[in-house]
Enzyme design. Sequence first.
Site, PDB file in Angstrom:
ATOM      1  N   LYS A  67       0.799  -1.224   0.000  1.00  0.00           N
ATOM      2  CA  LYS A  67       0.000   0.000   0.000  1.00  0.00           C
ATOM      3  C   LYS A  67       0.834   1.278   0.000  1.00  0.00           C
ATOM      4  O   LYS A  67       0.388   2.313  -0.491  1.00  0.00           O
ATOM      5  CB  LYS A  67      -0.963  -0.009   1.208  1.00  0.00           C
ATOM      6  CG  LYS A  67      -1.989  -1.124   1.108  1.00  0.00           C
ATOM      7  CD  LYS A  67      -2.793  -1.302   2.384  1.00  0.00           C
ATOM      8  CE  LYS A  67      -3.974  -0.380   2.414  1.00  0.00           C
ATOM      9  NZ  LYS A  67      -5.052  -0.884   3.317  1.00  0.00           N
ATOM     10  N   ASN A 119      -5.018   2.236  -1.471  1.00  0.00           N
ATOM     11  CA  ASN A 119      -5.502   0.860  -1.577  1.00  0.00           C
ATOM     12  C   ASN A 119      -6.214   0.588  -2.896  1.00  0.00           C
ATOM     13  O   ASN A 119      -6.801  -0.467  -3.064  1.00  0.00           O
ATOM     14  CB  ASN A 119      -6.424   0.514  -0.394  1.00  0.00           C
ATOM     15  CG  ASN A 119      -7.764   1.227  -0.491  1.00  0.00           C
ATOM     16  OD1 ASN A 119      -7.882   2.223  -1.201  1.00  0.00           O
ATOM     17  ND2 ASN A 119      -8.755   0.710   0.207  1.00  0.00           N
ATOM     18  N   GLY A 148      -0.996   2.740   9.749  1.00  0.00           N
ATOM     19  CA  GLY A 148      -1.594   3.033   8.448  1.00  0.00           C
ATOM     20  C   GLY A 148      -3.066   3.394   8.521  1.00  0.00           C
ATOM     21  O   GLY A 148      -3.503   4.382   7.916  1.00  0.00           O
TER      22      GLY A 148
END
Lengths: 289, 289
Positions: A74, A95, A137
């Site tokens: 990602k 994503n 994240g």
Amino acid sequence: MKDIRSISPSTQVCSVIGNPIAHSLSPAIHNAAFLELDLDFVYVAHRVEDVKNALAGMRALNNFRGMSVTIPHKTVIIKYMDEVTEVDRSIGSINTVINEHGKLLGFGTDGPGALKAIIDAGVEIEGKRVLMLGSGGAARAISFTLARNTRLGELSILDVNKSMLQQLSADLSAGTDVFIKSELLTDKSLGLAMENADIILHCTPIGMQPNQDASLIPAGLFRPEQVVFDVVYTPLETKLLAEARSCGLKVISGIDMFVNQAVLQFERFTGVDAPVDVMRRIVMERLGP
Amino acid sequence: MKDIRSISPSTQVCSVIGNPIAHSLSPAIHNAAFLELDLDFVYVAHRVEDVKNALAGMRALNNFRGMSVTIPHKTVIIKYMDEVTEVDRSIGSINTVINEHGKLLGFGTDGPGALKAIIDAGVEIEGKRVLMLGSGGAARAISFTLARNTRLGELSILDVNKSMLQQLSADLSAGTDVFIKSELLTDKSLGLAMENADIILHCTPIGMQPNQDASLIPAGLFRPEQVVFDVVYTPLETKLLAEARSCGLKVISGIDMFVNQAVLQFERFTGVDAPVDVMRRIVMERLGP
């Protein structure tokens, strides 16, 4: 499209890439949605180590319309995009990749998926004091999205990892005008923050299978007027949410964020409104008891 | 696999690449076969200009198991393969790529597909005088395959394109031990060659839609003991084959070669025997009246 015999040269292909990828629900979710709306799309999964060449292939393979991106790609994937929005650059991960005739557009739907879950639950964010636990994240995606797209009152961030915490705090200060407090997570700082918080966003892996007996917040700290959101969705109801619910708090499961991030991807892949209920049902079937 | 909702991260993906690709029957043929045998595969199509990066992508995308390759990429693609058999290097084109864990194996199934069509028709090749019309890609694939894998008596090649004819003749002489005669195609050379031939292989586009009223061989040259094979399969019965059949010759349609090349690809993709009847039925449905 009834079955795979309906696939033709005009069928658009989407895929999820990651490593490992064996447990991804994305093919099941997106294909069920394509089928529901009778769209000429199909969704597959590829384990990928070499992200650069996977994307070179996506560019070269017309009809390879969209890609969902999962761990560990990602962050690294951003550098191969032709376009990434400023907020996604700040977050530092995406994503989703859309292939517009060989031009690759990257963006994230985790943050927007979480925000949609909170709004759909009827929670008012404007002016509220938000407590975020974690600075990884998911925390980055959600905090930037909230800071950019809502008028929350203040954002407190607690984490045990000092350097990640400082980095997120500095990045939010530089990239948004949100009022931030950040502090190392301790029993004491958590207790004080809980006294102050209207909305609690749990963005750490604590409570995730196989460690579902753990929760970061002692139940004694809850107040019934608070809202608790948990990014964890395995189990569907974490210990954190179960305890918060039994204390009378409004709870929002990570499953809503998970469904929403797929819904937002689907709508960018196809350009049409996603059949949310169908997508949610597939997730519940796969993750349920 | 009932429908696309059964696609999972373990599903293997195959694809046809070419440019244009809109009229490819390959997705319909292969998906019908996967469905028939309940194999965890799906087959899509990609228009491709940049072959090099399409293959870089195939290497990087685990589960991208196989590729069918069509015009205009059948020749250029060879240089990106990790392994190509000697005969396919001599032919100078391939139509299939297998991805063995990032290692790309290239090979052709056009020649073997034609040979299988001839054998399946019950035609004895050993010792026979074969006349081939044309010296393009199909002619190269078929002539090398026959020269390597059968004991034909002699091979006469006629074409209007002198340089291609000489090149094929030279390559066959260098790469096989077949006895070759090659000559520029004229009314006279054709007449003499037809007097001599047991098996006639028509490997030019003459007679193909929309020019289905053309045939390279005047019907007066046929003898009932001859066999005629035509690579053209649109229309399903070319003028050449219709006239040969009405003169009492055994005829073999290009459709058999077309089905067989897909059958041989399928068996390399999957490792199991192809459901030939299902694959043939799909082709007939799509190409039939």
